[in-house]
Design an enzyme around this catalytic site. Sequence first.
Site, PDB file in Angstrom:
ATOM      1  N   CYS A 132      27.862  47.092  71.931  1.00  0.00           N
ATOM      2  CA  CYS A 132      29.218  47.601  72.148  1.00  0.00           C
ATOM      3  C   CYS A 132      29.165  48.997  72.775  1.00  0.00           C
ATOM      4  O   CYS A 132      28.500  49.883  72.240  1.00  0.00           O
ATOM      5  CB  CYS A 132      29.967  47.649  70.818  1.00  0.00           C
ATOM      6  SG  CYS A 132      31.584  48.436  70.957  1.00  0.00           S
ATOM      7  N   ASP A 134      56.164  27.107  95.775  1.00  0.00           N
ATOM      8  CA  ASP A 134      54.749  27.212  95.461  1.00  0.00           C
ATOM      9  C   ASP A 134      54.482  26.464  94.154  1.00  0.00           C
ATOM     10  O   ASP A 134      54.455  27.038  93.081  1.00  0.00           O
ATOM     11  CB  ASP A 134      54.352  28.687  95.331  1.00  0.00           C
ATOM     12  CG  ASP A 134      52.863  28.878  95.482  1.00  0.00           C
ATOM     13  OD1 ASP A 134      52.172  27.886  95.782  1.00  0.00           O
ATOM     14  OD2 ASP A 134      52.395  30.009  95.300  1.00  0.00           O
ATOM     15  N   GLU A 188      63.828  25.732 104.919  1.00  0.00           N
ATOM     16  CA  GLU A 188      63.730  25.425 103.495  1.00  0.00           C
ATOM     17  C   GLU A 188      62.747  26.364 102.806  1.00  0.00           C
ATOM     18  O   GLU A 188      61.690  26.646 103.354  1.00  0.00           O
ATOM     19  CB  GLU A 188      63.234  23.969 103.325  1.00  0.00           C
ATOM     20  CG  GLU A 188      63.945  22.995 104.251  1.00  0.00           C
ATOM     21  CD  GLU A 188      63.489  21.551 104.060  1.00  0.00           C
ATOM     22  OE1 GLU A 188      62.605  21.304 103.226  1.00  0.00           O
ATOM     23  OE2 GLU A 188      64.036  20.689 104.767  1.00  0.00           O
ATOM     24  N   TYR A 198      62.402  17.434  98.774  1.00  0.00           N
ATOM     25  CA  TYR A 198      62.612  17.950 100.125  1.00  0.00           C
ATOM     26  C   TYR A 198      62.215  16.986 101.237  1.00  0.00           C
ATOM     27  O   TYR A 198      62.283  17.344 102.405  1.00  0.00           O
ATOM     28  CB  TYR A 198      61.850  19.257 100.330  1.00  0.00           C
ATOM     29  CG  TYR A 198      60.380  19.192  99.958  1.00  0.00           C
ATOM     30  CD1 TYR A 198      59.502  18.386 100.669  1.00  0.00           C
ATOM     31  CD2 TYR A 198      59.881  19.932  98.896  1.00  0.00           C
ATOM     32  CE1 TYR A 198      58.168  18.319 100.333  1.00  0.00           C
ATOM     33  CE2 TYR A 198      58.547  19.874  98.550  1.00  0.00           C
ATOM     34  CZ  TYR A 198      57.691  19.069  99.266  1.00  0.00           C
ATOM     35  OH  TYR A 198      56.383  18.988  98.920  1.00  0.00           O
ATOM     36  N   CYS A 252      30.537  51.543  69.924  1.00  0.00           N
ATOM     37  CA  CYS A 252      29.896  51.812  68.637  1.00  0.00           C
ATOM     38  C   CYS A 252      28.436  51.386  68.604  1.00  0.00           C
ATOM     39  O   CYS A 252      27.738  51.644  67.627  1.00  0.00           O
ATOM     40  CB  CYS A 252      30.653  51.121  67.505  1.00  0.00           C
ATOM     41  SG  CYS A 252      30.470  49.331  67.532  1.00  0.00           S
ATOM     42  N   CYS A 288      32.723  42.485  69.705  1.00  0.00           N
ATOM     43  CA  CYS A 288      32.122  43.462  68.802  1.00  0.00           C
ATOM     44  C   CYS A 288      32.702  43.141  67.429  1.00  0.00           C
ATOM     45  O   CYS A 288      33.919  43.128  67.261  1.00  0.00           O
ATOM     46  CB  CYS A 288      32.519  44.871  69.234  1.00  0.00           C
ATOM     47  SG  CYS A 288      32.177  46.103  67.970  1.00  0.00           S
ATOM     48  N   LYS A 309      54.489  31.524 106.686  1.00  0.00           N
ATOM     49  CA  LYS A 309      54.010  32.078 105.423  1.00  0.00           C
ATOM     50  C   LYS A 309      54.446  33.531 105.267  1.00  0.00           C
ATOM     51  O   LYS A 309      54.504  34.279 106.234  1.00  0.00           O
ATOM     52  CB  LYS A 309      52.468  32.014 105.389  1.00  0.00           C
ATOM     53  CG  LYS A 309      51.921  30.594 105.306  1.00  0.00           C
ATOM     54  CD  LYS A 309      52.327  29.963 104.017  1.00  0.00           C
ATOM     55  CE  LYS A 309      51.308  29.287 103.224  1.00  0.00           C
ATOM     56  NZ  LYS A 309      50.036  29.374 103.009  1.00  0.00           N
ATOM     57  N   CYS A 337      34.569  49.904  64.402  1.00  0.00           N
ATOM     58  CA  CYS A 337      34.299  50.345  65.783  1.00  0.00           C
ATOM     59  C   CYS A 337      35.436  51.257  66.272  1.00  0.00           C
ATOM     60  O   CYS A 337      36.602  50.868  66.226  1.00  0.00           O
ATOM     61  CB  CYS A 337      34.175  49.128  66.694  1.00  0.00           C
ATOM     62  SG  CYS A 337      34.155  49.553  68.445  1.00  0.00           S
ATOM     63  N   LYS A 384      59.687  27.384 100.859  1.00  0.00           N
ATOM     64  CA  LYS A 384      58.451  26.642 100.610  1.00  0.00           C
ATOM     65  C   LYS A 384      58.039  26.918  99.176  1.00  0.00           C
ATOM     66  O   LYS A 384      57.517  27.983  98.851  1.00  0.00           O
ATOM     67  CB  LYS A 384      57.360  27.078 101.585  1.00  0.00           C
ATOM     68  CG  LYS A 384      56.089  26.252 101.474  1.00  0.00           C
ATOM     69  CD  LYS A 384      55.175  26.524 102.657  1.00  0.00           C
ATOM     70  CE  LYS A 384      53.972  25.601 102.660  1.00  0.00           C
ATOM     71  NZ  LYS A 384      53.092  25.777 101.509  1.00  0.00           N
TER      72      LYS A 384
HETATM   73  S1  IVH Z   1      57.397  19.332 103.912  1.00  0.00           S
HETATM   74  C1  IVH Z   1      55.499  16.706 106.603  1.00  0.00           C
HETATM   75  N1  IVH Z   1      58.989  20.983 102.624  1.00  0.00           N
HETATM   76  O1  IVH Z   1      53.943  22.672 101.204  1.00  0.00           O
HETATM   77  C2  IVH Z   1      55.852  17.910 105.863  1.00  0.00           C
HETATM   78  N2  IVH Z   1      56.681  20.957 102.045  1.00  0.00           N
HETATM   79  O2  IVH Z   1      51.615  22.477 103.296  1.00  0.00           O
HETATM   80  C3  IVH Z   1      55.184  17.981 104.578  1.00  0.00           C
HETATM   81  N3  IVH Z   1      56.097  22.467 100.217  1.00  0.00           N
HETATM   82  O3  IVH Z   1      52.127  19.842 100.287  1.00  0.00           O
HETATM   83  C4  IVH Z   1      55.717  18.938 103.638  1.00  0.00           C
HETATM   84  N4  IVH Z   1      58.121  23.261  99.878  1.00  0.00           N
HETATM   85  O4  IVH Z   1      53.582  20.877  98.552  1.00  0.00           O
HETATM   86  C5  IVH Z   1      57.720  20.533 102.770  1.00  0.00           C
HETATM   87  N5  IVH Z   1      60.516  22.374 101.562  1.00  0.00           N
HETATM   88  C6  IVH Z   1      59.268  21.914 101.709  1.00  0.00           C
HETATM   89  C7  IVH Z   1      58.199  22.377 100.903  1.00  0.00           C
HETATM   90  C8  IVH Z   1      56.915  21.869 101.112  1.00  0.00           C
HETATM   91  C9  IVH Z   1      56.852  23.293  99.478  1.00  0.00           C
HETATM   92  C10 IVH Z   1      54.637  22.288 100.056  1.00  0.00           C
HETATM   93  C11 IVH Z   1      54.234  20.863  99.803  1.00  0.00           C
HETATM   94  C12 IVH Z   1      53.221  20.492 100.837  1.00  0.00           C
HETATM   95  C13 IVH Z   1      52.842  21.811 101.387  1.00  0.00           C
HETATM   96  C14 IVH Z   1      52.586  21.631 102.879  1.00  0.00           C
END
Ligand code: IVH
Length: 671
Positions: A411, A119, A115, A229, A414, A429, A317, A434, A117
Amino acid sequence: MDRSEAQKRIEALREQLNYHSYRYYVLDDPELTDADYDRMFRELQELEEQFPDLITPDSPTQRVGGEPLAAFEPVRHATPMLSLDNAFDDQELRDFDARLHRLLEIEEPFEYTVEPKMDGVAVELVYINGLFEVGSTRGDGVTGENITANLKTIKSIPLRLRDEEISLPARLDVRGEVYYPTEAFKKLNREREEAGEPTFVNPRNSASGSLRQLDPAITATRPLDIFVYGLGLIEGYELTSQWQALLAFKKWGLRVNPLITLCTGIEAAIEHYHNFVRMRESLPYEIDGVVIKLNEFRLQEKAGVRSRSPRWAIARKFPAHQETTRVVDIIAQVGRTGAITPVAILEPVMVGGVEVRRATLHNQDEIDRKDIRVGDTVIIQRAGDVIPEIIKVVTSKRGTNTQKYTLPKTCPACGSQLVRLEGEAVLRCENITCPAQIKESIKHFASKGAMDIDGLGDKLVEQLLAKGLISSHADLYFLQRDQLIGLDRMAEKSADNLLRAIDSSRRVPLDRFLYALGIRHVGEHIAKVLAQHYGELKKIMRAQEDELMAINEIGPQVASSIVTFFREPRNQKLIERLFEGGVRIEKQQGPAAEADQRFAGKTFVFTGALEKFTRKEAEKLVEERGGRAASSVSKKTDYLVAGPGAGSKLEKARSLGVAVITEDDFLEMLQ
Ligand code: IVH
């Protein structure tokens, strides 16, 4: 319409509106135009206005409402919201997989979901018998904050779950990530910059800032979105795997990321991770990695959790857009409005494929907080195409003879005394003569969205000023060919090109001219609003504050800035001299204010289906001609424009003796 008829219609409208937002937000496959949706929404609003006791909290009209909160209440999550362990390379993913095989004593490859992740900000939504009851932040994982009112303003969060395809659970606690789409984030920051407000560092901060507003009306103006999710708790429905849960969420009308995949074996999951690395930049939202989850709930349970993170999931990551470099110098840059911005000059370094040489330090408070000094080794970060920033100083690498940095008192351009206004973080300023401010404002004047003088860059403006060939924007229009030839890097051909570019900028639409003037708080958007409203520069120059404030989108700060600008004799002279230099403002198309006031004092109401324009367009046509468009019929209504399907309004208009006309009649009145 009587009460029971209204109730039936209200229910039908809600059902259709819910269905169409599901098509739009969840399936991403709308069946209706926005205008049609708006029309239905308006009809529901009107019926609910007439029968307020028929309003229910899950009505699509109830997304914004209520008073601002004094504080957020704590909410205890039914099961803790865990965080994730991180893997920073492929081998760590293989180790994760091997650990699970050992732990669960299973040899066959596992099924994993992969999935994106997101942000953003993690939230939990609680649905009781299908109704959205409580929404909260993650908080410390055990207790979060109640942000229900703010979450209700997010249109992709259903206020009621669908039960068309599968039955509803008695209770569903679902987790997801609220995020701020990247383009909208850039737009928000542009607007905040124009308004002189502090900008957000990245989309995640703006999502979190928007969700933590005590006044939901503010959250409602932010285009937040969500993907769900994870399952927190479910009662009255059985789910046996993550994949099955995601499918069910979608059927209940919750928004699930379509890029989530189910795969077998860790190597396939690793391959998907690399797909996401390639896809990352082209997604309309920011992701900082992928989450890989063991699919079967039975196996998840068996694997169990550590103190704060599950053993059955891991986050892979992305390589960070961060690098280490050295601060060579810190300079104080003077902006066109006189704001002083400290800028770090860096040893050039590549970050995420782009060479970075400078980073903004924002203001003195920021420098103090991070204690950034000349000579320091620092970690810098570039997120998307946001200006690079210094995340922190590597203090262990700091030399012994460094000194705290303090912005100058005067400044750098000037020499005038700098001032820090009450409540502002920036130094300014205030000398309007200036040279640095003049240079910056000329650069702004010539820039793309303004007069768009091609080829008039930084170095050239500097030279023209230094040689005394110009001292203001207007002087550009008096430049002679022989003055230009002989400047650095200026041959005959480039001189001619520049003169041609200056000449073609002489004809300019009003909005661009206004923006070019560099009035504080008047960015491209406000300039358009002013040009649309007034149509002529003269009228804007004469406008008073209260008159300006009557315009939608113009607040006291902007109004006062406009009046102050045009009251200043130097600015009036500048404008005169621009005209002497041959600048001509093109007649703005569209509503030239007083031109056509044929509907002045008249109130129109539209009802039923319109065929030639949307209701919004029709109302705009009325307003542009000095009339008023209202949503309900009263004694004050002059015309009811009724199309097919007109209902209660038509009856009311007839009973009050209001003139009822057709759309064609209205068209004729426009001709
Ligand atoms: S699962 C038990 N799925 O990542 C698993 N987290 O460090 C808990 N996040 O606080 C999270 N996309 O804010 C999961 N597809 C995804 C995610 C996701 C973003 C974030 C979430 C969580 C952090 C975990």
